[in-house]
Design a protein around this motif. Structure first.
Motif, PDB file in Angstrom:
ATOM      1  N   ARG A 145     -36.587  26.242  12.769  1.00  0.00           N
ATOM      2  CA  ARG A 145     -36.892  26.674  11.399  1.00  0.00           C
ATOM      3  C   ARG A 145     -37.382  25.458  10.621  1.00  0.00           C
ATOM      4  N   PRO A 146     -38.678  25.114  10.776  1.00  0.00           N
ATOM      5  CA  PRO A 146     -39.187  23.901  10.134  1.00  0.00           C
ATOM      6  C   PRO A 146     -39.091  23.981   8.613  1.00  0.00           C
ATOM      7  N   GLY A 147     -38.722  22.846   8.002  1.00  0.00           N
ATOM      8  CA  GLY A 147     -38.655  22.762   6.552  1.00  0.00           C
ATOM      9  C   GLY A 147     -37.447  23.412   5.934  1.00  0.00           C
ATOM     10  N   GLN A 148     -36.521  23.920   6.727  1.00  0.00           N
ATOM     11  CA  GLN A 148     -35.338  24.589   6.200  1.00  0.00           C
ATOM     12  C   GLN A 148     -34.115  23.743   6.503  1.00  0.00           C
ATOM     13  N   GLN A 149     -33.395  23.391   5.455  1.00  0.00           N
ATOM     14  CA  GLN A 149     -32.219  22.549   5.631  1.00  0.00           C
ATOM     15  C   GLN A 149     -30.996  23.416   5.888  1.00  0.00           C
ATOM     16  N   ALA A 150     -30.190  23.019   6.874  1.00  0.00           N
ATOM     17  CA  ALA A 150     -29.008  23.796   7.247  1.00  0.00           C
ATOM     18  C   ALA A 150     -27.958  23.726   6.144  1.00  0.00           C
ATOM     19  N   SER A 151     -27.291  24.855   5.908  1.00  0.00           N
ATOM     20  CA  SER A 151     -26.201  24.902   4.934  1.00  0.00           C
ATOM     21  C   SER A 151     -24.958  24.266   5.531  1.00  0.00           C
ATOM     22  N   ARG A 152     -23.957  24.041   4.673  1.00  0.00           N
ATOM     23  CA  ARG A 152     -22.692  23.492   5.132  1.00  0.00           C
ATOM     24  C   ARG A 152     -22.060  24.405   6.177  1.00  0.00           C
ATOM     25  N   GLN A 153     -22.092  25.737   5.922  1.00  0.00           N
ATOM     26  CA  GLN A 153     -21.490  26.668   6.867  1.00  0.00           C
ATOM     27  C   GLN A 153     -22.223  26.627   8.196  1.00  0.00           C
ATOM     28  N   GLU A 154     -23.552  26.596   8.164  1.00  0.00           N
ATOM     29  CA  GLU A 154     -24.321  26.561   9.408  1.00  0.00           C
ATOM     30  C   GLU A 154     -24.008  25.299  10.197  1.00  0.00           C
ATOM     31  N   ALA A 155     -23.892  24.189   9.496  1.00  0.00           N
ATOM     32  CA  ALA A 155     -23.593  22.922  10.182  1.00  0.00           C
ATOM     33  C   ALA A 155     -22.217  22.973  10.848  1.00  0.00           C
ATOM     34  N   VAL A 156     -21.211  23.535  10.148  1.00  0.00           N
ATOM     35  CA  VAL A 156     -19.865  23.642  10.724  1.00  0.00           C
ATOM     36  C   VAL A 156     -19.882  24.577  11.924  1.00  0.00           C
ATOM     37  N   TYR A 157     -20.597  25.701  11.797  1.00  0.00           N
ATOM     38  CA  TYR A 157     -20.675  26.657  12.904  1.00  0.00           C
ATOM     39  C   TYR A 157     -21.319  26.019  14.131  1.00  0.00           C
ATOM     40  N   ARG A 158     -22.432  25.311  13.915  1.00  0.00           N
ATOM     41  CA  ARG A 158     -23.138  24.717  15.054  1.00  0.00           C
ATOM     42  C   ARG A 158     -22.281  23.623  15.707  1.00  0.00           C
ATOM     43  N   GLU A 159     -21.578  22.858  14.891  1.00  0.00           N
ATOM     44  CA  GLU A 159     -20.708  21.827  15.450  1.00  0.00           C
ATOM     45  C   GLU A 159     -19.600  22.465  16.290  1.00  0.00           C
ATOM     46  N   SER A 160     -19.053  23.573  15.820  1.00  0.00           N
ATOM     47  CA  SER A 160     -18.004  24.268  16.580  1.00  0.00           C
ATOM     48  C   SER A 160     -18.564  24.817  17.888  1.00  0.00           C
ATOM     49  N   ALA A 161     -19.781  25.365  17.828  1.00  0.00           N
ATOM     50  CA  ALA A 161     -20.411  25.876  19.043  1.00  0.00           C
ATOM     51  C   ALA A 161     -20.642  24.755  20.048  1.00  0.00           C
ATOM     52  N   ASP A 162     -21.088  23.603  19.557  1.00  0.00           N
ATOM     53  CA  ASP A 162     -21.318  22.464  20.456  1.00  0.00           C
ATOM     54  C   ASP A 162     -20.023  22.019  21.132  1.00  0.00           C
ATOM     55  N   GLN A 163     -18.920  22.040  20.389  1.00  0.00           N
ATOM     56  CA  GLN A 163     -17.650  21.637  20.986  1.00  0.00           C
ATOM     57  C   GLN A 163     -17.185  22.640  22.045  1.00  0.00           C
ATOM     58  N   LEU A 164     -17.408  23.926  21.805  1.00  0.00           N
ATOM     59  CA  LEU A 164     -17.072  24.931  22.808  1.00  0.00           C
ATOM     60  C   LEU A 164     -17.953  24.783  24.046  1.00  0.00           C
ATOM     61  N   LEU A 165     -19.235  24.439  23.841  1.00  0.00           N
ATOM     62  CA  LEU A 165     -20.129  24.216  24.984  1.00  0.00           C
ATOM     63  C   LEU A 165     -19.678  23.013  25.804  1.00  0.00           C
ATOM     64  N   ARG A 166     -19.232  21.950  25.109  1.00  0.00           N
ATOM     65  CA  ARG A 166     -18.734  20.782  25.851  1.00  0.00           C
ATOM     66  C   ARG A 166     -17.469  21.151  26.635  1.00  0.00           C
ATOM     67  N   MET A 167     -16.621  21.995  26.038  1.00  0.00           N
ATOM     68  CA  MET A 167     -15.419  22.443  26.754  1.00  0.00           C
ATOM     69  C   MET A 167     -15.793  23.282  27.976  1.00  0.00           C
TER      70      MET A 167
END
Length: 517
Positions: A145-167
Protein backbone atom coordinates in the motif's frame (compact mmCIF):
# COMPACT_ATOMS: atom_id res chain seq x y z
CA UNK A 1 -7.44 -36.90 1.02
CA UNK A 2 -5.60 -35.10 3.85
CA UNK A 3 -3.47 -32.12 2.83
CA UNK A 4 -0.51 -33.81 4.59
CA UNK A 5 -0.54 -36.70 2.10
CA UNK A 6 2.70 -35.58 0.33
CA UNK A 7 4.49 -35.67 3.70
CA UNK A 8 3.20 -39.16 4.40
CA UNK A 9 4.43 -40.41 1.03
CA UNK A 10 7.99 -39.11 1.34
CA UNK A 11 8.76 -41.24 4.41
CA UNK A 12 10.76 -38.62 6.34
CA UNK A 13 8.05 -37.57 8.79
CA UNK A 14 6.12 -39.18 11.63
CA UNK A 15 2.53 -38.97 12.94
CA UNK A 16 3.46 -36.18 15.36
CA UNK A 17 4.62 -34.03 12.42
CA UNK A 18 1.33 -34.51 10.57
CA UNK A 19 -0.70 -33.70 13.67
CA UNK A 20 1.36 -30.57 14.35
CA UNK A 21 0.66 -29.30 10.83
CA UNK A 22 -3.04 -30.05 11.28
CA UNK A 23 -3.02 -27.99 14.48
CA UNK A 24 -1.28 -25.13 12.68
CA UNK A 25 -3.72 -25.09 9.76
CA UNK A 26 -6.60 -25.34 12.22
CA UNK A 27 -5.49 -22.11 13.93
CA UNK A 28 -3.59 -20.16 11.28
CA UNK A 29 -6.52 -17.82 10.63
CA UNK A 30 -5.14 -15.97 13.66
CA UNK A 31 -1.86 -15.18 11.87
CA UNK A 32 -3.65 -14.28 8.65
CA UNK A 33 -5.88 -11.78 10.45
CA UNK A 34 -3.05 -10.27 12.49
CA UNK A 35 -0.75 -10.04 9.46
CA UNK A 36 -3.41 -8.82 6.97
CA UNK A 37 -2.22 -11.35 4.39
CA UNK A 38 -2.92 -14.68 2.71
CA UNK A 39 -1.15 -17.71 4.15
CA UNK A 40 -0.17 -20.53 1.81
CA UNK A 41 1.21 -23.91 2.92
CA UNK A 42 3.27 -25.67 0.23
CA UNK A 43 5.49 -28.70 -0.29
CA UNK A 44 8.11 -29.42 -3.01
CA UNK A 45 6.87 -31.18 -6.12
CA UNK A 46 10.23 -32.97 -6.40
CA UNK A 47 11.38 -33.88 -2.89
CA UNK A 48 14.67 -35.60 -2.09
CA UNK A 49 14.29 -37.80 1.02
CA UNK A 50 16.92 -37.57 3.78
CA UNK A 51 18.27 -41.02 2.86
CA UNK A 52 19.27 -39.74 -0.60
CA UNK A 53 20.11 -36.10 0.05
CA UNK A 54 23.69 -36.68 1.22
CA UNK A 55 23.44 -34.44 4.30
CA UNK A 56 20.88 -36.39 6.30
CA UNK A 57 18.05 -33.87 5.70
CA UNK A 58 15.26 -34.01 3.16
CA UNK A 59 15.04 -31.07 0.77
CA UNK A 60 13.57 -29.88 -2.54
CA UNK A 61 15.41 -30.91 -5.69
CA UNK A 62 17.13 -28.02 -7.54
CA UNK A 63 14.56 -26.18 -9.65
CA UNK A 64 11.62 -27.99 -8.00
CA UNK A 65 8.32 -26.14 -7.85
CA UNK A 66 6.15 -25.89 -4.76
CA UNK A 67 2.57 -27.15 -4.74
CA UNK A 68 0.00 -25.53 -2.46
CA UNK A 69 -1.47 -27.82 0.23
CA UNK A 70 -3.64 -25.30 2.08
CA UNK A 71 -4.65 -21.64 1.79
CA UNK A 72 -6.34 -19.14 4.08
CA UNK A 73 -7.39 -15.51 3.56
CA UNK A 74 -7.52 -12.68 6.09
CA UNK A 75 -10.82 -11.50 7.51
CA UNK A 76 -9.27 -8.14 8.45
CA UNK A 77 -8.10 -6.97 5.04
CA UNK A 78 -8.10 -7.60 1.28
CA UNK A 79 -7.00 -10.94 -0.10
CA UNK A 80 -4.13 -11.39 -2.54
CA UNK A 81 -5.48 -14.53 -4.22
CA UNK A 82 -9.13 -14.33 -5.18
CA UNK A 83 -9.12 -17.94 -6.36
CA UNK A 84 -8.38 -20.89 -4.10
CA UNK A 85 -4.72 -21.88 -4.44
CA UNK A 86 -4.96 -25.46 -3.16
CA UNK A 87 -3.44 -27.83 -5.72
CA UNK A 88 -1.83 -25.00 -7.72
CA UNK A 89 1.89 -24.34 -8.15
CA UNK A 90 3.41 -21.20 -6.68
CA UNK A 91 4.96 -18.85 -9.28
CA UNK A 92 8.14 -20.29 -10.81
CA UNK A 93 10.21 -17.24 -9.82
CA UNK A 94 9.64 -18.17 -6.17
CA UNK A 95 11.10 -21.68 -6.50
CA UNK A 96 14.77 -20.83 -5.87
CA UNK A 97 14.15 -18.42 -2.94
CA UNK A 98 11.77 -20.93 -1.36
CA UNK A 99 14.29 -23.73 -1.75
CA UNK A 100 16.95 -21.54 -0.13
CA UNK A 101 14.63 -20.83 2.81
CA UNK A 102 13.87 -24.56 3.14
CA UNK A 103 17.56 -25.45 3.30
CA UNK A 104 18.57 -22.57 5.61
CA UNK A 105 15.52 -23.09 7.86
CA UNK A 106 15.38 -19.31 8.35
CA UNK A 107 12.57 -16.86 7.57
CA UNK A 108 13.33 -15.07 4.30
CA UNK A 109 11.76 -11.98 2.78
CA UNK A 110 11.07 -12.72 -0.89
CA UNK A 111 10.25 -10.14 -3.55
CA UNK A 112 8.85 -11.85 -6.64
CA UNK A 113 8.64 -10.40 -10.15
CA UNK A 114 5.91 -7.77 -10.49
CA UNK A 115 4.56 -8.93 -13.87
CA UNK A 116 1.19 -10.10 -12.54
CA UNK A 117 -0.84 -7.59 -10.57
CA UNK A 118 -2.30 -10.43 -8.52
CA UNK A 119 1.16 -11.25 -7.21
CA UNK A 120 2.24 -7.65 -6.62
CA UNK A 121 3.31 -7.16 -3.03
CA UNK A 122 5.60 -8.92 -0.62
CA UNK A 123 6.10 -12.60 0.05
CA UNK A 124 7.65 -13.92 3.23
CA UNK A 125 8.86 -17.54 3.34
CA UNK A 126 8.63 -19.28 6.72
CA UNK A 127 10.10 -22.81 6.92
CA UNK A 128 8.13 -24.88 9.41
CA UNK A 129 10.85 -26.64 11.38
CA UNK A 130 10.18 -29.34 13.96
CA UNK A 131 12.83 -31.55 15.58
CA UNK A 132 15.43 -30.21 13.16
CA UNK A 133 13.39 -31.14 10.06
CA UNK A 134 11.65 -28.75 7.67
CA UNK A 135 8.13 -30.11 7.27
CA UNK A 136 6.72 -27.62 4.78
CA UNK A 137 6.89 -23.98 3.77
CA UNK A 138 4.48 -21.29 4.92
CA UNK A 139 4.41 -18.22 2.69
CA UNK A 140 2.77 -14.96 3.72
CA UNK A 141 1.45 -12.90 0.80
CA UNK A 142 0.53 -9.26 1.50
CA UNK A 143 -0.41 -6.40 -0.80
CA UNK A 144 1.71 -3.28 -0.85
CA UNK A 145 0.00 0.00 0.00
CA UNK A 146 2.34 2.74 -1.25
CA UNK A 147 2.06 6.12 0.46
CA UNK A 148 -0.08 4.78 3.31
CA UNK A 149 1.31 4.90 6.81
CA UNK A 150 0.42 2.02 9.13
CA UNK A 151 -1.71 2.82 12.18
CA UNK A 152 -0.67 1.94 15.71
CA UNK A 153 -3.11 -0.99 15.72
CA UNK A 154 -1.82 -2.30 12.38
CA UNK A 155 1.76 -2.10 13.60
CA UNK A 156 0.93 -4.02 16.81
CA UNK A 157 -1.01 -6.64 14.84
CA UNK A 158 1.80 -7.15 12.33
CA UNK A 159 4.39 -7.40 15.09
CA UNK A 160 2.27 -10.05 16.83
CA UNK A 161 1.90 -11.96 13.56
CA UNK A 162 5.66 -11.86 13.02
CA UNK A 163 6.26 -13.28 16.49
CA UNK A 164 3.81 -16.12 15.87
CA UNK A 165 5.55 -16.84 12.54
CA UNK A 166 8.91 -17.00 14.32
CA UNK A 167 7.37 -19.41 16.85
CA UNK A 168 6.03 -21.55 13.99
CA UNK A 169 9.47 -21.47 12.37
CA UNK A 170 11.03 -22.75 15.61
CA UNK A 171 8.30 -25.36 16.21
CA UNK A 172 7.03 -23.52 19.31
CA UNK A 173 3.53 -22.78 17.95
CA UNK A 174 0.96 -24.24 17.88
CA UNK A 175 1.25 -25.92 21.25
CA UNK A 176 -0.05 -29.49 21.62
CA UNK A 177 -1.17 -28.62 25.17
CA UNK A 178 -3.64 -26.01 23.92
CA UNK A 179 -7.29 -27.15 24.10
CA UNK A 180 -8.76 -27.91 20.68
CA UNK A 181 -12.44 -27.62 21.61
CA UNK A 182 -14.44 -25.27 19.40
CA UNK A 183 -17.16 -23.95 21.67
CA UNK A 184 -19.55 -21.63 19.89
CA UNK A 185 -18.50 -18.02 20.31
CA UNK A 186 -14.72 -18.50 20.24
CA UNK A 187 -13.13 -15.05 19.81
CA UNK A 188 -11.41 -13.94 16.62
CA UNK A 189 -9.05 -11.05 15.88
CA UNK A 190 -11.86 -8.91 14.49
CA UNK A 191 -13.89 -9.36 17.67
CA UNK A 192 -11.27 -7.66 19.80
CA UNK A 193 -7.55 -8.05 20.53
CA UNK A 194 -5.39 -7.00 23.50
CA UNK A 195 -1.60 -7.09 23.44
CA UNK A 196 0.27 -7.82 26.69
CA UNK A 197 3.98 -7.42 27.37
CA UNK A 198 6.26 -9.86 29.18
CA UNK A 199 5.11 -8.41 32.54
CA UNK A 200 1.42 -9.12 31.79
CA UNK A 201 0.70 -5.41 31.30
CA UNK A 202 -1.54 -4.08 28.54
CA UNK A 203 0.31 -2.31 25.71
CA UNK A 204 -2.56 -2.09 23.21
CA UNK A 205 -6.36 -2.52 23.20
CA UNK A 206 -8.31 -2.64 19.93
CA UNK A 207 -11.56 -0.63 19.73
CA UNK A 208 -13.74 -3.77 19.76
CA UNK A 209 -11.86 -5.13 22.78
CA UNK A 210 -12.30 -1.79 24.55
CA UNK A 211 -16.06 -1.97 23.90
CA UNK A 212 -16.28 -5.50 25.31
CA UNK A 213 -14.38 -4.50 28.47
CA UNK A 214 -16.58 -1.43 28.94
CA UNK A 215 -19.66 -3.65 28.88
CA UNK A 216 -18.08 -5.55 31.76
CA UNK A 217 -17.85 -2.26 33.64
CA UNK A 218 -14.12 -1.57 33.04
CA UNK A 219 -13.57 2.07 32.11
CA UNK A 220 -10.53 4.28 31.76
CA UNK A 221 -7.11 3.91 30.18
CA UNK A 222 -5.87 0.33 30.41
CA UNK A 223 -2.33 0.87 29.10
CA UNK A 224 0.17 -0.44 31.63
CA UNK A 225 -2.56 -2.18 33.64
CA UNK A 226 -2.73 -5.88 34.49
CA UNK A 227 -6.13 -7.26 33.55
CA UNK A 228 -6.29 -9.42 36.68
CA UNK A 229 -6.26 -6.17 38.67
CA UNK A 230 -9.38 -4.79 36.97
CA UNK A 231 -11.53 -7.64 35.61
CA UNK A 232 -12.41 -9.56 38.84
CA UNK A 233 -13.36 -6.37 40.77
CA UNK A 234 -15.63 -5.34 37.88
CA UNK A 235 -17.50 -8.64 38.12
CA UNK A 236 -18.40 -8.13 41.78
CA UNK A 237 -17.73 -10.12 44.93
CA UNK A 238 -20.54 -12.59 44.21
CA UNK A 239 -19.18 -13.58 40.79
CA UNK A 240 -17.92 -17.16 40.42
CA UNK A 241 -14.39 -16.95 39.04
CA UNK A 242 -13.11 -19.86 37.01
CA UNK A 243 -9.66 -21.22 37.85
CA UNK A 244 -8.57 -20.57 34.26
CA UNK A 245 -9.21 -16.83 34.55
CA UNK A 246 -5.80 -15.79 35.93
CA UNK A 247 -3.66 -17.85 33.48
CA UNK A 248 -5.69 -16.52 30.55
CA UNK A 249 -5.86 -12.84 31.54
CA UNK A 250 -2.13 -12.85 32.25
CA UNK A 251 -1.41 -14.53 28.93
CA UNK A 252 0.51 -17.35 30.58
CA UNK A 253 -1.42 -20.34 29.20
CA UNK A 254 -2.97 -21.01 25.74
CA UNK A 255 -6.45 -21.47 27.16
CA UNK A 256 -9.93 -19.98 26.90
CA UNK A 257 -12.20 -18.72 29.61
CA UNK A 258 -15.47 -16.87 29.89
CA UNK A 259 -16.45 -14.22 32.40
CA UNK A 260 -20.00 -13.21 33.22
CA UNK A 261 -20.96 -9.81 34.52
CA UNK A 262 -24.41 -8.81 35.66
CA UNK A 263 -25.77 -8.66 32.10
CA UNK A 264 -22.86 -9.48 29.84
CA UNK A 265 -20.66 -12.47 28.97
CA UNK A 266 -17.20 -12.06 27.42
CA UNK A 267 -15.08 -14.90 26.06
CA UNK A 268 -11.28 -14.57 26.34
CA UNK A 269 -8.60 -16.56 24.54
CA UNK A 270 -4.91 -16.31 25.39
CA UNK A 271 -2.13 -16.84 22.83
CA UNK A 272 1.24 -16.70 24.62
CA UNK A 273 4.19 -15.29 22.64
CA UNK A 274 7.70 -16.57 23.33
CA UNK A 275 10.99 -17.54 21.80
CA UNK A 276 13.71 -19.91 22.89
CA UNK A 277 15.07 -17.33 25.32
CA UNK A 278 11.83 -16.82 27.20
CA UNK A 279 8.43 -15.15 27.31
CA UNK A 280 7.65 -12.12 25.12
CA UNK A 281 4.04 -11.40 26.11
CA UNK A 282 0.71 -12.53 24.75
CA UNK A 283 -2.19 -11.72 22.49
CA UNK A 284 -5.60 -11.85 24.16
CA UNK A 285 -8.64 -12.22 21.94
CA UNK A 286 -11.99 -11.28 23.43
CA UNK A 287 -15.57 -11.41 22.22
CA UNK A 288 -18.88 -10.27 23.65
CA UNK A 289 -20.96 -13.46 23.56
CA UNK A 290 -23.92 -12.20 25.59
CA UNK A 291 -26.44 -12.70 22.81
CA UNK A 292 -25.03 -16.13 21.90
CA UNK A 293 -25.26 -17.34 25.49
CA UNK A 294 -28.81 -16.00 25.78
CA UNK A 295 -29.79 -18.01 22.71
CA UNK A 296 -27.96 -21.07 24.06
CA UNK A 297 -29.94 -20.75 27.28
CA UNK A 298 -33.18 -20.52 25.31
CA UNK A 299 -32.29 -23.71 23.45
CA UNK A 300 -31.43 -25.49 26.70
CA UNK A 301 -34.74 -24.33 28.18
CA UNK A 302 -36.65 -25.52 25.13
CA UNK A 303 -34.86 -28.89 25.21
CA UNK A 304 -35.73 -29.27 28.88
CA UNK A 305 -39.34 -28.34 28.15
CA UNK A 306 -39.60 -30.90 25.34
CA UNK A 307 -38.11 -33.60 27.56
CA UNK A 308 -40.54 -32.72 30.35
CA UNK A 309 -43.44 -32.95 27.89
CA UNK A 310 -42.30 -36.42 26.78
CA UNK A 311 -42.01 -37.42 30.44
CA UNK A 312 -45.53 -36.24 31.23
CA UNK A 313 -46.96 -37.89 28.11
CA UNK A 314 -45.28 -41.14 29.20
CA UNK A 315 -46.80 -40.82 32.68
CA UNK A 316 -50.26 -40.12 31.25
CA UNK A 317 -50.02 -43.09 28.88
CA UNK A 318 -48.95 -45.36 31.73
CA UNK A 319 -51.97 -44.13 33.71
CA UNK A 320 -54.23 -44.96 30.76
CA UNK A 321 -52.62 -48.40 30.50
CA UNK A 322 -53.19 -49.00 34.22
CA UNK A 323 -56.86 -47.95 33.90
CA UNK A 324 -57.30 -50.36 30.98
CA UNK A 325 -55.76 -53.15 33.08
CA UNK A 326 -58.19 -52.42 35.96
CA UNK A 327 -61.11 -52.35 33.57
CA UNK A 328 -60.03 -55.62 31.95
CA UNK A 329 -60.05 -57.36 35.33
CA UNK A 330 -63.69 -56.37 35.83
CA UNK A 331 -64.80 -57.81 32.50
CA UNK A 332 -66.80 -61.02 32.57
CA UNK A 333 -66.46 -61.53 28.83
CA UNK A 334 -63.21 -63.12 27.66
CA UNK A 335 -63.43 -61.29 24.33
CA UNK A 336 -63.80 -57.90 26.01
CA UNK A 337 -60.98 -58.68 28.43
CA UNK A 338 -58.64 -59.64 25.60
CA UNK A 339 -59.54 -56.50 23.66
CA UNK A 340 -58.73 -54.28 26.63
CA UNK A 341 -55.47 -56.13 27.27
CA UNK A 342 -54.42 -55.63 23.65
CA UNK A 343 -55.24 -51.92 23.91
CA UNK A 344 -53.22 -51.78 27.12
CA UNK A 345 -50.17 -53.28 25.36
CA UNK A 346 -50.43 -50.78 22.49
CA UNK A 347 -50.60 -47.82 24.84
CA UNK A 348 -47.64 -49.19 26.84
CA UNK A 349 -45.60 -49.48 23.63
CA UNK A 350 -46.17 -45.81 22.79
CA UNK A 351 -45.28 -44.89 26.38
CA UNK A 352 -41.90 -46.63 26.05
CA UNK A 353 -40.94 -44.42 23.09
CA UNK A 354 -41.83 -41.28 25.02
CA UNK A 355 -39.84 -42.56 28.01
CA UNK A 356 -36.76 -42.93 25.79
CA UNK A 357 -37.24 -39.44 24.34
CA UNK A 358 -37.57 -37.95 27.83
CA UNK A 359 -34.11 -39.25 28.78
CA UNK A 360 -32.09 -37.76 25.91
CA UNK A 361 -31.39 -34.39 24.33
CA UNK A 362 -32.08 -35.55 20.79
CA UNK A 363 -35.36 -36.19 19.02
CA UNK A 364 -33.80 -39.41 17.74
CA UNK A 365 -34.26 -42.73 19.51
CA UNK A 366 -31.72 -45.50 20.01
CA UNK A 367 -34.20 -47.99 18.65
CA UNK A 368 -32.14 -51.12 19.29
CA UNK A 369 -32.11 -50.49 23.04
CA UNK A 370 -35.83 -49.75 23.07
CA UNK A 371 -37.07 -52.58 20.84
CA UNK A 372 -34.93 -55.33 22.38
CA UNK A 373 -36.85 -55.09 25.64
CA UNK A 374 -40.18 -54.53 23.90
CA UNK A 375 -39.62 -57.48 21.54
CA UNK A 376 -39.07 -59.99 24.35
CA UNK A 377 -41.86 -58.50 26.46
CA UNK A 378 -44.37 -58.73 23.59
CA UNK A 379 -43.53 -62.40 23.05
CA UNK A 380 -43.79 -63.22 26.76
CA UNK A 381 -47.11 -61.41 27.26
CA UNK A 382 -48.63 -63.04 24.19
CA UNK A 383 -47.55 -66.53 25.30
CA UNK A 384 -47.77 -66.86 29.10
CA UNK A 385 -48.35 -70.62 28.87
CA UNK A 386 -45.95 -71.63 26.08
CA UNK A 387 -42.21 -71.46 25.49
CA UNK A 388 -41.27 -68.93 22.80
CA UNK A 389 -37.67 -68.13 21.94
CA UNK A 390 -36.77 -64.72 20.53
CA UNK A 391 -33.84 -63.79 18.32
CA UNK A 392 -32.66 -60.40 17.04
CA UNK A 393 -30.43 -59.97 13.97
CA UNK A 394 -28.89 -56.72 12.70
CA UNK A 395 -29.28 -53.18 14.01
CA UNK A 396 -31.90 -50.50 13.62
CA UNK A 397 -29.62 -47.63 14.68
CA UNK A 398 -30.97 -44.23 15.67
CA UNK A 399 -34.40 -43.40 14.30
CA UNK A 400 -36.38 -40.14 14.41
CA UNK A 401 -39.31 -40.17 16.82
CA UNK A 402 -41.81 -39.83 13.96
CA UNK A 403 -40.71 -43.30 12.78
CA UNK A 404 -39.92 -44.87 16.16
CA UNK A 405 -43.45 -44.74 17.58
CA UNK A 406 -45.36 -46.31 14.66
CA UNK A 407 -42.56 -48.82 14.01
CA UNK A 408 -42.61 -49.98 17.64
CA UNK A 409 -46.38 -50.48 17.36
CA UNK A 410 -46.01 -52.39 14.09
CA UNK A 411 -43.36 -54.72 15.54
CA UNK A 412 -45.43 -55.26 18.69
CA UNK A 413 -48.47 -56.27 16.62
CA UNK A 414 -46.48 -58.54 14.29
CA UNK A 415 -44.72 -60.33 17.16
CA UNK A 416 -48.01 -60.79 19.03
CA UNK A 417 -49.64 -62.12 15.86
CA UNK A 418 -46.70 -64.50 15.23
CA UNK A 419 -46.97 -65.94 18.75
CA UNK A 420 -50.76 -66.17 18.99
CA UNK A 421 -51.52 -67.36 15.45
CA UNK A 422 -48.26 -68.50 13.89
CA UNK A 423 -47.02 -70.66 16.73
CA UNK A 424 -50.55 -71.45 17.93
CA UNK A 425 -49.80 -72.79 21.43
CA UNK A 426 -46.64 -74.61 20.39
CA UNK A 427 -42.96 -74.06 21.14
CA UNK A 428 -41.09 -72.07 18.51
CA UNK A 429 -38.88 -69.12 17.67
CA UNK A 430 -39.76 -65.59 16.61
CA UNK A 431 -36.99 -63.71 14.80
CA UNK A 432 -36.67 -59.94 14.37
CA UNK A 433 -34.20 -58.79 11.72
CA UNK A 434 -33.30 -55.22 10.76
CA UNK A 435 -31.10 -53.77 8.00
CA UNK A 436 -30.80 -50.67 5.86
CA UNK A 437 -31.01 -51.10 2.10
CA UNK A 438 -30.87 -48.64 -0.83
CA UNK A 439 -34.15 -47.21 -2.05
CA UNK A 440 -35.78 -48.42 -5.25
CA UNK A 441 -34.50 -45.41 -7.21
CA UNK A 442 -30.96 -45.92 -5.88
CA UNK A 443 -31.06 -42.81 -3.68
CA UNK A 444 -31.64 -42.62 0.05
CA UNK A 445 -32.04 -45.53 2.42
CA UNK A 446 -34.92 -47.78 3.38
CA UNK A 447 -35.23 -49.59 6.70
CA UNK A 448 -36.07 -53.25 6.14
CA UNK A 449 -37.63 -55.08 9.11
CA UNK A 450 -38.42 -58.80 8.95
CA UNK A 451 -40.51 -60.59 11.59
CA UNK A 452 -40.60 -64.36 11.05
CA UNK A 453 -41.72 -67.47 12.93
CA UNK A 454 -41.35 -71.23 12.44
CA UNK A 455 -45.01 -71.96 13.14
CA UNK A 456 -47.91 -73.36 11.14
CA UNK A 457 -47.58 -70.86 8.31
CA UNK A 458 -50.22 -69.14 6.17
CA UNK A 459 -50.20 -71.32 3.07
CA UNK A 460 -48.62 -70.44 -0.26
CA UNK A 461 -50.26 -67.03 -0.62
CA UNK A 462 -48.06 -63.91 -0.85
CA UNK A 463 -49.69 -60.64 0.15
CA UNK A 464 -47.99 -57.27 -0.45
CA UNK A 465 -49.63 -53.95 0.28
CA UNK A 466 -48.64 -50.30 0.27
CA UNK A 467 -50.09 -46.89 -0.44
CA UNK A 468 -53.83 -46.23 -0.59
CA UNK A 469 -54.66 -49.91 -1.03
CA UNK A 470 -53.52 -50.60 2.54
CA UNK A 471 -56.41 -48.57 3.94
CA UNK A 472 -58.99 -51.21 2.95
CA UNK A 473 -61.36 -52.68 5.57
CA UNK A 474 -60.31 -55.81 7.43
CA UNK A 475 -60.68 -58.96 5.33
CA UNK A 476 -61.67 -62.46 6.30
CA UNK A 477 -59.49 -63.81 9.10
CA UNK A 478 -57.91 -60.39 9.76
CA UNK A 479 -58.14 -58.83 13.19
CA UNK A 480 -57.71 -55.27 14.41
CA UNK A 481 -53.95 -55.80 14.82
CA UNK A 482 -53.40 -56.55 11.12
CA UNK A 483 -55.50 -53.52 10.14
CA UNK A 484 -53.45 -51.31 12.49
CA UNK A 485 -50.21 -52.63 10.96
CA UNK A 486 -51.31 -52.01 7.38
CA UNK A 487 -52.51 -48.49 8.18
CA UNK A 488 -49.36 -47.47 10.12
CA UNK A 489 -47.00 -48.82 7.45
CA UNK A 490 -48.77 -46.95 4.68
CA UNK A 491 -49.48 -43.68 6.50
CA UNK A 492 -46.77 -43.16 9.13
CA UNK A 493 -43.84 -45.16 7.70
CA UNK A 494 -44.45 -44.37 4.04
CA UNK A 495 -43.51 -47.92 3.07
CA UNK A 496 -44.88 -51.36 2.26
CA UNK A 497 -45.59 -54.66 4.00
CA UNK A 498 -45.37 -58.18 2.62
CA UNK A 499 -46.61 -61.48 4.08
CA UNK A 500 -45.00 -64.58 2.58
CA UNK A 501 -44.26 -68.22 3.47
CA UNK A 502 -40.97 -68.69 5.28
CA UNK A 503 -38.44 -71.09 3.86
CA UNK A 504 -38.46 -74.11 6.15
CA UNK A 505 -41.98 -73.45 7.41
CA UNK A 506 -43.77 -70.59 9.10
CA UNK A 507 -44.47 -67.03 8.03
CA UNK A 508 -42.20 -64.11 7.15
CA UNK A 509 -43.45 -60.53 7.28
CA UNK A 510 -41.26 -57.85 5.66
CA UNK A 511 -41.80 -54.16 6.34
CA UNK A 512 -40.06 -51.39 4.38
CA UNK A 513 -39.98 -47.92 5.98
CA UNK A 514 -38.68 -44.79 4.26
CA UNK A 515 -35.87 -42.99 6.12
CA UNK A 516 -35.10 -39.28 5.94
CA UNK A 517 -32.33 -38.23 3.55
Amino acid sequence: MAFTEPLRNCGDFGPGDYEWLHLLVGDWQLISDLGFGDLVLSFPVDYIPAARSGNGRGMPAPGSGFRVLAHVRPATGPTVFHEDMVGELLPAELSDPLRAAWVSQRIEQVRPARGDAQDAGTVKAVPLVRNGKTLALLTVHTRQRPGQQASRQEAVYRESADQLLRMANEGLWPDFSAPTGSRRGAPRVGDGAIRLDAEDRVVHVSPNADSALRRLGIDGDLLGVRLMDVVPPALGVSAALDETLAPVLSGRMPWRTEVEGSRVSVNFRSVPLRDRSGRLGAVLLCRDVTELRRRDMELVTKDATVREIHHRVKNNLQTVSALLRLQARRMSSDEARQGLEQAMRRVATIAMVHETLSQGYSQNVDFDELIERQFRLAAEVASPEQTVRTRMIGEFGELPSRIATPLALVINELVTNAVEHGLANRTGTVTLEASRVPGEDGTGQVLEVVVSDDGVGMGDAVIEESGAGAYRPAGAGEGLGVQIVRTLVASELGGSIRWAPREGGGTEVTVHAALDE
